[in-house]
Design an enzyme around this catalytic site. Structure first.
Site, PDB file in Angstrom:
ATOM      1  N   LYS A  97     -17.635  -6.291   2.773  1.00 20.77           N
ATOM      2  CA  LYS A  97     -16.543  -7.127   2.335  1.00 20.77           C
ATOM      3  C   LYS A  97     -16.501  -8.411   3.164  1.00 20.77           C
ATOM      4  O   LYS A  97     -17.115  -8.424   4.225  1.00 20.77           O
ATOM      5  CB  LYS A  97     -15.226  -6.383   2.429  1.00 20.77           C
TER       6      LYS A  97
ATOM      7  N   GLU B  94      -0.201  -1.782  10.171  1.00 25.12           N
ATOM      8  CA  GLU B  94      -1.006  -1.828  11.399  1.00 25.12           C
ATOM      9  C   GLU B  94      -0.152  -2.399  12.512  1.00 25.12           C
ATOM     10  O   GLU B  94       0.607  -3.354  12.285  1.00 25.12           O
ATOM     11  CB  GLU B  94      -2.232  -2.721  11.192  1.00 25.12           C
TER      12      GLU B  94
ATOM     13  N   HIS C 110      -8.782  -2.486  -0.323  1.00 19.18           N
ATOM     14  CA  HIS C 110      -8.448  -1.116   0.085  1.00 19.18           C
ATOM     15  C   HIS C 110      -7.262  -0.542  -0.710  1.00 19.18           C
ATOM     16  O   HIS C 110      -7.318   0.574  -1.214  1.00 19.18           O
ATOM     17  CB  HIS C 110      -8.105  -1.056   1.573  1.00 19.18           C
TER      18      HIS C 110
ATOM     19  N   LYS D 213       0.308  -6.724   9.358  1.00 24.26           N
ATOM     20  CA  LYS D 213      -0.180  -6.708  10.742  1.00 24.26           C
ATOM     21  C   LYS D 213       1.029  -6.744  11.666  1.00 24.26           C
ATOM     22  O   LYS D 213       2.072  -7.314  11.311  1.00 24.26           O
ATOM     23  CB  LYS D 213      -1.026  -7.961  11.012  1.00 24.26           C
TER      24      LYS D 213
ATOM     25  N   LYS E 291     -12.962   7.339   4.083  1.00 26.64           N
ATOM     26  CA  LYS E 291     -12.006   8.182   4.829  1.00 26.64           C
ATOM     27  C   LYS E 291     -11.809   9.506   4.099  1.00 26.64           C
ATOM     28  O   LYS E 291     -11.592   9.520   2.882  1.00 26.64           O
ATOM     29  CB  LYS E 291     -10.658   7.460   4.963  1.00 26.64           C
TER      30      LYS E 291
ATOM     31  N   HIS F 196     -14.798   0.523   3.346  1.00 24.79           N
ATOM     32  CA  HIS F 196     -14.776   1.626   4.322  1.00 24.79           C
ATOM     33  C   HIS F 196     -13.586   2.562   4.102  1.00 24.79           C
ATOM     34  O   HIS F 196     -13.589   3.688   4.541  1.00 24.79           O
ATOM     35  CB  HIS F 196     -14.841   1.098   5.753  1.00 24.79           C
TER      36      HIS F 196
ATOM     37  N   ASP G 103      -7.353  -9.426   2.612  1.00 28.48           N
ATOM     38  CA  ASP G 103      -7.963  -8.594   3.652  1.00 28.48           C
ATOM     39  C   ASP G 103      -7.764  -7.097   3.386  1.00 28.48           C
ATOM     40  O   ASP G 103      -8.651  -6.297   3.665  1.00 28.48           O
ATOM     41  CB  ASP G 103      -7.350  -8.975   5.013  1.00 28.48           C
TER      42      ASP G 103
HETATM   43  C1  BG6 Z   1     -10.512  -4.126   7.476  1.00 34.46           C
HETATM   44  C2  BG6 Z   1      -9.682  -5.352   7.685  1.00 34.46           C
HETATM   45  O1  BG6 Z   1     -11.122  -4.142   6.218  1.00 34.46           O
HETATM   46  O2  BG6 Z   1      -9.687  -2.977   7.579  1.00 34.46           O
HETATM   47  C3  BG6 Z   1      -8.947  -5.301   9.014  1.00 34.46           C
HETATM   48  O3  BG6 Z   1     -10.503  -6.504   7.648  1.00 34.46           O
HETATM   49  C4  BG6 Z   1      -8.158  -4.029   9.144  1.00 34.46           C
HETATM   50  O4  BG6 Z   1      -8.083  -6.424   9.154  1.00 34.46           O
HETATM   51  C5  BG6 Z   1      -9.048  -2.826   8.835  1.00 34.46           C
HETATM   52  O5  BG6 Z   1      -7.638  -3.950  10.460  1.00 34.46           O
HETATM   53  C6  BG6 Z   1      -8.240  -1.563   8.780  1.00 34.46           C
HETATM   54  O6  BG6 Z   1      -9.094  -0.472   8.707  1.00 34.46           O
HETATM   55  P1  BG6 Z   1      -8.727   0.897   9.383  1.00 34.46           P
HETATM   56  O7  BG6 Z   1      -9.841   1.802   9.000  1.00 34.46           O
HETATM   57  O8  BG6 Z   1      -8.598   0.657  10.850  1.00 34.46           O
HETATM   58  O9  BG6 Z   1      -7.407   1.290   8.770  1.00 34.46           O
END
Ligand code: BG6
Length: 506
Positions: free
Chosen positions: A164, A232, A256, A356, A198, A194, A251
């Site tokens: 990405k 987050e 996601h 964030k 999970k 990603h 992002d």
């Molecule tokens: C990424 C984003 O794709 O995913 C990040 O670019 C983000 O900004 C991250 O922090 C979150 O992934 P995870 O697996 O830590 O929840």
């Protein structure tokens, strides 16, 4: 989809292959790719005929590249398995610029050499772990250097993994798809997300379609609304220059969260074959009608954090982060109300929020059911909460069903109670970065967990009008939430207008 981090006797090792990582000197390779390959190897899931060729601009030799990867493994993967040390000659390095045809000549020579030493049987996995501006450039050069063979039944394969972000709006995503598709067939392209690696995300599909008790109530008749949160507590972690041009909608939400939405809302596929699942997922995105500008103003909220306190520490505001413009209008928080306009979900709001520097790190999905049709106990002092099913994706992986029960005693009184399943009770102690399943799946040709061209475009079709309206109407109240809180007040108003409220993660 496999459970590639488990040592299952019925999972075969992946196909032999040479994996070419573009951008191999970067963070992703060190933090995720190598540790995941290391875990696959330890679990017997890598073929003995496997080699890695790193390609990047840094002046490294094979030896210094190996040393760097070893350091990365120690830092991010813990101890190194003796088997890995024995196989360190499977790692080699080609230095070069991504837009220089000579790089690809050297790469071809290296692939030929590796073919002799490690016998990957002509299978090649190209992995683009580079900034997005190189995705098209590298693909075009791979095509020009004739390093890509068309897909054949049972013959050697060439596959491409693309990281990405995939485009920054509908137009750029379409252009990138066109560029990749002039060189690769869609069946060879693995657009990675990603989140889909999970375990708890993969489990959504199984939870819904392997158990028979949820599906009959999984619709507008019983579900009042769905909330999805990706919170987050971290900020932008030194990625200011990237994030300031992206924002949270690009992002996290467009990729996601829209995938989570698909998994929650899709119809049952006729099988767990990659295409069948992806066909159903994309229909969800098609059913989310892009909003008109007026609707965008009513159904979306954006925010940006100011200074605040996270985990007892004072932290700067977004505009004070390195790499961020001092008057930046980039959103670090967004909330949307979406409708999936099909027979199953008509009129059921799906509320999505991501941010964030929020009060906690928590990804969870709350399904709120409709209230019981009759309040039998009208004089009850404590009114029952609606039933809720919560899927805690991370960090504390659980599924909880909330309902009401009678408190013991002569008087009729209710207590909110839970039935809970904790993922850790399944006892899988294998270390995992979340990339193992995804890498294994690319090497065995299972595309189920990857985005398809039409899915990416359908997701951008929903997100792009929002970005356009936001860009045309710059926010006037940024920063509008303090770091360490649950985001701007207007996000509460979004739900309050419908008589709902965000469920604070437990
Ligand atoms: C990424 C984003 O794709 O995913 C990040 O670019 C983000 O900004 C991250 O922090 C979150 O992934 P995870 O697996 O830590 O929840």
């Amino acid at each position: 989809m496999t459970t590639a981090t488990n040592v299952e006797p019925d999972i075969r090792p992946a196909d032999p292959c040479a994996m070419v990582i573009f951008g191999a000197s970067g963070d992703l390779t060190k933090r995720k790719l190598l540790p995941s390959l290391h875990n696959l190897l330890r679990n017997g899931l890598l073929s003995p005929n496997f080699a890695i060729i790193g390609v990047a601009m840094d002046p490294l030799t094979d030896e210094s590249f190996r040393a760097r990867m070893r350091d990365g493994l120690l830092e991010f993967g813990g101890e190194i398995d003796p088997m890995v040390r024995e196989r360190s000659d499977a790692l080699s390095y080609v230095q070069g610029k991504f837009d220089d045809p000579d790089t690809y000549i050297r790469l071809r020579e290296r692939l030929q050499a590796v073919d002799k030493t490690h016998c990957p049987q002509g299978n090649t996995l190209f992995y683009l772990a580079t900034p997005p501006q190189f995705f098209g450039v590298i693909t075009t050069h791979l095509g020009a250097a004739r390093l890509v063979s068309p897909p054949t039944e049972g013959g050697p394969w060439t596959r491409l993994v693309v990281e990405k972000p995939f485009g920054r709006d509908l137009e750029s995503a379409q252009a990138l798809n066109r560029e990749l598709l002039t060189v690769f067939d869609e069946s060879q392209i693995y657009r990675i997300d990603h989140y889909l690696g999970k375990e708890t995300v993969q489990n959504i599909l199984l939870f819904r379609f392997v158990n028979s008790i949820f599906e009959p109530i999984w619709n507008r008749r019983y579900i009042e609304h769905v909330q999805m949160t990706v919170a987050e507590s971290i900020g932008i972690e030194g990625r200011g220059a990237y994030f300031d041009t992206a924002g949270i909608l690009r992002d996290i939400i467009q990729n996601h969260m829209f995938q989570l939405l698909c998994l929650m809302a899709m119809e049952p596929p006729i099988s767990f074959a990659g295409e069948e699942v992806r066909n159903e997922k994309v229909k969800v995105l098609h059913a989310v009608r892009p909003m008109e500008p007026e609707e965008i103003l009513q159904r979306t909220v954006r925010g940006q954090y100011g200074p605040g306190v996270v985990d007892g520490q004072r932290v700067p505001g977004y505009r004070q982060e390195p790499g961020v413009a001092p008057s930046s209008t980039t959103e670090t928080y967004a909330a949307l109300k979406l409708y999936v306009e099909n027979w199953r979900w008509a009129d059921v709001p799906f509320y999505l929020r991501a941010g964030k520097r929020l009060a906690a790190r928590d990804t969870e999905i709350v399904v709120q059911f409709r209230r019981a049709p009759l309040i039998l106990l009208r004089d009850l002092s404590d009114h029952p909460q609606p039933n809720r099913l919560t899927i805690h994706v991370q960090p504390d992986e659980r599924i909880t069903l909330h309902f009401a029960a009678k408190r013991p005693g002569p008087k009729v009184r209710l207590a909110p109670v839970n039935m809970a399943f904790a993922y850790k009770d399944l006892g899988d102690g294998n270390p995992s970065t979340g990339y193992e399943t995804l890498l294994y799946d690319c090497m065995v040709g299972d595309s189920m967990l990857f985005h398809r061209a039409d899915m990416v475009e359908a997701a951008w079709r929903v997100a792009t009008p929002v970005l356009d309206v936001w860009q045309a109407l710059p926010p006037r109240d940024f920063p509008n939430y303090a770091a360490g809180t649950w985001g701007p007040r207007s996000a509460n108003d979004l739900l309050a207008a419908d008589g709902h409220e965000w469920v604070t993660p437990e």
